[in-house]
Design an enzyme around this catalytic site. Structure first.
Site, PDB file in Angstrom:
ATOM      1  N   TYR A 143     -48.003 -40.906  60.316  1.00 33.37           N
ATOM      2  CA  TYR A 143     -47.578 -39.544  60.649  1.00 33.37           C
ATOM      3  C   TYR A 143     -46.111 -39.511  61.077  1.00 33.37           C
ATOM      4  O   TYR A 143     -45.421 -38.519  60.865  1.00 33.37           O
ATOM      5  CB  TYR A 143     -48.413 -39.000  61.818  1.00 33.37           C
ATOM      6  CG  TYR A 143     -49.718 -38.348  61.438  1.00 33.37           C
ATOM      7  CD1 TYR A 143     -50.679 -39.033  60.713  1.00 33.37           C
ATOM      8  CD2 TYR A 143     -49.992 -37.046  61.840  1.00 33.37           C
ATOM      9  CE1 TYR A 143     -51.880 -38.434  60.393  1.00 33.37           C
ATOM     10  CE2 TYR A 143     -51.190 -36.441  61.525  1.00 33.37           C
ATOM     11  CZ  TYR A 143     -52.127 -37.136  60.796  1.00 33.37           C
ATOM     12  OH  TYR A 143     -53.311 -36.538  60.488  1.00 33.37           O
ATOM     13  N   LYS A 192     -58.007 -51.161  58.389  1.00 34.63           N
ATOM     14  CA  LYS A 192     -58.095 -51.508  56.970  1.00 34.63           C
ATOM     15  C   LYS A 192     -57.381 -52.856  56.821  1.00 34.63           C
ATOM     16  O   LYS A 192     -56.400 -53.001  56.081  1.00 34.63           O
ATOM     17  CB  LYS A 192     -57.435 -50.393  56.130  1.00 34.63           C
ATOM     18  CG  LYS A 192     -57.633 -50.530  54.630  1.00 34.63           C
ATOM     19  CD  LYS A 192     -59.032 -50.209  54.152  1.00 34.63           C
ATOM     20  CE  LYS A 192     -59.153 -50.486  52.659  1.00 34.63           C
ATOM     21  NZ  LYS A 192     -60.528 -50.382  52.152  1.00 34.63           N
ATOM     22  N   ASP A 224     -63.296 -47.516  55.390  1.00 36.94           N
ATOM     23  CA  ASP A 224     -64.184 -46.958  54.351  1.00 36.94           C
ATOM     24  C   ASP A 224     -65.649 -47.187  54.735  1.00 36.94           C
ATOM     25  O   ASP A 224     -66.491 -46.294  54.608  1.00 36.94           O
ATOM     26  CB  ASP A 224     -63.857 -47.526  52.960  1.00 36.94           C
ATOM     27  CG  ASP A 224     -63.643 -49.037  52.943  1.00 36.94           C
ATOM     28  OD1 ASP A 224     -63.623 -49.651  54.025  1.00 36.94           O
ATOM     29  OD2 ASP A 224     -63.509 -49.603  51.837  1.00 36.94           O
ATOM     30  N   ASP A 248     -57.828 -39.122  62.422  1.00 33.89           N
ATOM     31  CA  ASP A 248     -57.812 -37.714  61.990  1.00 33.89           C
ATOM     32  C   ASP A 248     -59.005 -37.456  61.073  1.00 33.89           C
ATOM     33  O   ASP A 248     -59.776 -36.518  61.265  1.00 33.89           O
ATOM     34  CB  ASP A 248     -56.495 -37.437  61.250  1.00 33.89           C
ATOM     35  CG  ASP A 248     -56.443 -36.020  60.709  1.00 33.89           C
ATOM     36  OD1 ASP A 248     -56.798 -35.096  61.451  1.00 33.89           O
ATOM     37  OD2 ASP A 248     -56.070 -35.850  59.529  1.00 33.89           O
ATOM     38  N   ASP A 252     -62.931 -35.526  62.025  1.00 35.51           N
ATOM     39  CA  ASP A 252     -63.482 -34.342  61.332  1.00 35.51           C
ATOM     40  C   ASP A 252     -64.880 -34.651  60.810  1.00 35.51           C
ATOM     41  O   ASP A 252     -65.792 -33.826  60.875  1.00 35.51           O
ATOM     42  CB  ASP A 252     -62.596 -33.947  60.135  1.00 35.51           C
ATOM     43  CG  ASP A 252     -61.606 -32.843  60.497  1.00 35.51           C
ATOM     44  OD1 ASP A 252     -61.188 -32.794  61.671  1.00 35.51           O
ATOM     45  OD2 ASP A 252     -61.251 -32.041  59.612  1.00 35.51           O
TER      46      ASP A 252
HETATM   47  C1  IPM Z   1     -52.786 -30.019  61.707  1.00 35.05           C
HETATM   48  C2  IPM Z   1     -52.658 -31.507  61.645  1.00 35.05           C
HETATM   49  C3  IPM Z   1     -51.213 -31.928  61.767  1.00 35.05           C
HETATM   50  C4  IPM Z   1     -53.508 -32.216  62.709  1.00 35.05           C
HETATM   51  C5  IPM Z   1     -53.440 -33.730  62.534  1.00 35.05           C
HETATM   52  O1  IPM Z   1     -53.550 -34.228  61.404  1.00 35.05           O
HETATM   53  O2  IPM Z   1     -53.293 -34.425  63.545  1.00 35.05           O
HETATM   54  C6  IPM Z   1     -54.969 -31.812  62.716  1.00 35.05           C
HETATM   55  O3  IPM Z   1     -55.609 -32.125  61.532  1.00 35.05           O
HETATM   56  C7  IPM Z   1     -55.665 -32.491  63.881  1.00 35.05           C
HETATM   57  O4  IPM Z   1     -56.607 -33.242  63.637  1.00 35.05           O
HETATM   58  O5  IPM Z   1     -55.275 -32.239  65.042  1.00 35.05           O
HETATM   59 MG    MG Z   2     -57.417 -33.232  61.813  1.00 35.79          MG
END
Ligand code: IPM
Ligand code: MG
Ligand code: NAD
Length: 364
Positions: A143, A192, A224, A248, A252
């Site tokens: 990032y 990884k 993975d 990240d 999710d």
């Molecule tokens: C919006 C984006 C930059 C952010 C990230 O990737 O960190 C989001 O996906 C998160 O998880 O907070």
């Molecule tokens: Mg995110």
């Protein structure tokens, strides 16, 4: 003298202001219950700040946040600004505030509450009792590495550099071990290492740090395989520690095990007790302005702030209990409702949590 806590409030874009309003109502109630003072100071971030200040992260917002004891953030972004993703560059917007405030440790719990099992798209026996935390490194890795675009012999070329320094790995891995130590004492470090040099260093440092935590069982998993195991058998996980991009994606994925991204809270912590608290989800432009967003992730993020930045453990538990009691009584926003026609709105959900927090029974 009442104890005063300064809270910077950055509602942001899309559903951000709607969900933040409900979290602030809950915090105002905590203030009365606990006999403390919360000083809320509002700031702009994201698209709204681009429109008013010409930059997604005005200096004033950084100053308000630095002066505060903790920061509450809604969400940023939306189609109006996403064509020009300037606000997602490291030096600006969300990534900019993480870096400016030194928020290197992102804590993302995914806990399945018994009354929410039916909201998951996975089988009940797979997801019931899931209780895991993803500890994500937040200010390093791909990032924040150098980004380049240039013309090469075969057309345009793009580069994103992924750099990790030993000290960056060590401090986040220690957070992972510390979190695991307070729970079931099982830490899975995800990398990884079969491909990436940064992952090989990650593994080496993690092994070294493990010597200081003989009471915590450490294992390594490739990212993975972890993605697969999270869906196959999520109950095997207690705490996962991983680098920025893997965290990240995996957070999710973990979020969806427990039903909806609208339920998932997070803390982004600096050294010491300072932290920024935000829902895992984004600004949900598809439902913004309709009053139907789920405010629970933001309310649960406020509970994390009470616990982790202010040491108000009992108040944090009271807020969490209030949320669970509303869910147990069967109330759902659209994102978690089995029957959408019976879904309640953002304000109604916030009101019910406040009712429960005030000690009033929630009728089914
Ligand atoms: C919006 C984006 C930059 C952010 C990230 O990737 O960190 C989001 O996906 C998160 O998880 O907070
Ligand atoms: Mg995110
Ligand atoms: N931390 C952040 O501020 C953050 C995080 C992720 C995405 N974003 C940004 O948000 C914008 C939209 O991104 P996206 O659509 O990929 O992700 P999103 O999380 O905003 O939305 C994904 C889906 O989940 C739903 N959803 C999200 N939060 C909800 C809630 N509280 N209640 C009910 N439903 C909810 C949305 O309606 C949508 O269908 C983009 O600009 C993106 O960059 C910001």
């Amino acid at each position: 003298m009442k104890k005063t806590y300064r809270i910077a409030v950055l509602p942001g874009d899309g559903i951000g202001p709607e969900i933040m309003e409900e979290a602030v109502k809950v915090l105002s109630l905590v203030e009365k219950r606990e006999g403390v003072t919360f000083e809320f100071k509002y700031g702009r971030i994201g698209g709204i700040a681009i429109d008013t200040d010409g930059t997604p992260l005005p200096e004033e917002t950084i100053a308000i946040s630095k002066e505060a004891d903790a920061v509450m953030l809604g969400a940023v972004g939306g189609p109006k600004w996403d064509q020009n993703p300037g606000h997602l560059r490291p030096e600006t917007g969300l990534l900019g505030i993480r870096k400016a405030l030194g928020l290197f440790a992102n804590i993302r719990p995914a806990t399945m509450h018994s009354s929410m099992v039916e909201a998951s798209s996975l089988k009940p026996e797979v997801v019931s009792d899931v209780d895991l935390i993803v500890v994500r490194e937040l200010t390093g890795g791909i990032y924040f590495g150098e980004k380049k675009r240039y013309d090469g012999p075969n057309g345009e070329v793009a580069e994103d550099q992924c750099i990790y320094h030993e000290n960056e790995i060590e401090r986040i891995v220690r957070v992972g071990f510390d979190v695991a130590r307070k729970r079931q004492k099982r830490l899975v470090s995800v990398d990884k290492a079969n491909v990436l040099e940064s992952s090989r260093l990650w593994r080496k440092v993690t092994e070294r740090v493990a010597a200081d935590y003989p009471d915590v069982e450490l294992s390594h998993m490739l990212v993975d395989a972890c993605a697969m195991q999270l869906v196959r058998a999520p109950k095997q996980f207690d705490v996962i520690v991983t680098e920025n991009m893997f965290g990240d994606i995996l957070s999710d994925q973990a979020a969806m095990l427990t039903g909806s991204i609208g339920m998932l809270a997070s803390a982004s912590l600096a050294e010491g007790s300072f932290g920024l608290y935000e829902p895992v989800h984004g600004s949900a432009p598809d439902i913004a302005g309709q009053g139907i967003a789920n405010p629970l992730a933001t309310i649960l993020s406020a509970a994390m702030m009470l616990r982790l930045s202010f040491g108000m453990d009992e108040a944090a538990e009271a807020v969490e209990r209030a949320v669970w009691s509303v869910l147990e009584a069967g109330y759902r926003t659209g994102d978690i409702a089995a029957d959408r026609s019976k879904a309640i709105g953002t304000k109604e959900m916030g009101r019910l949590v406040c009712e429960a927090l005030s000690g009033n029974a929630i009728a089914q």
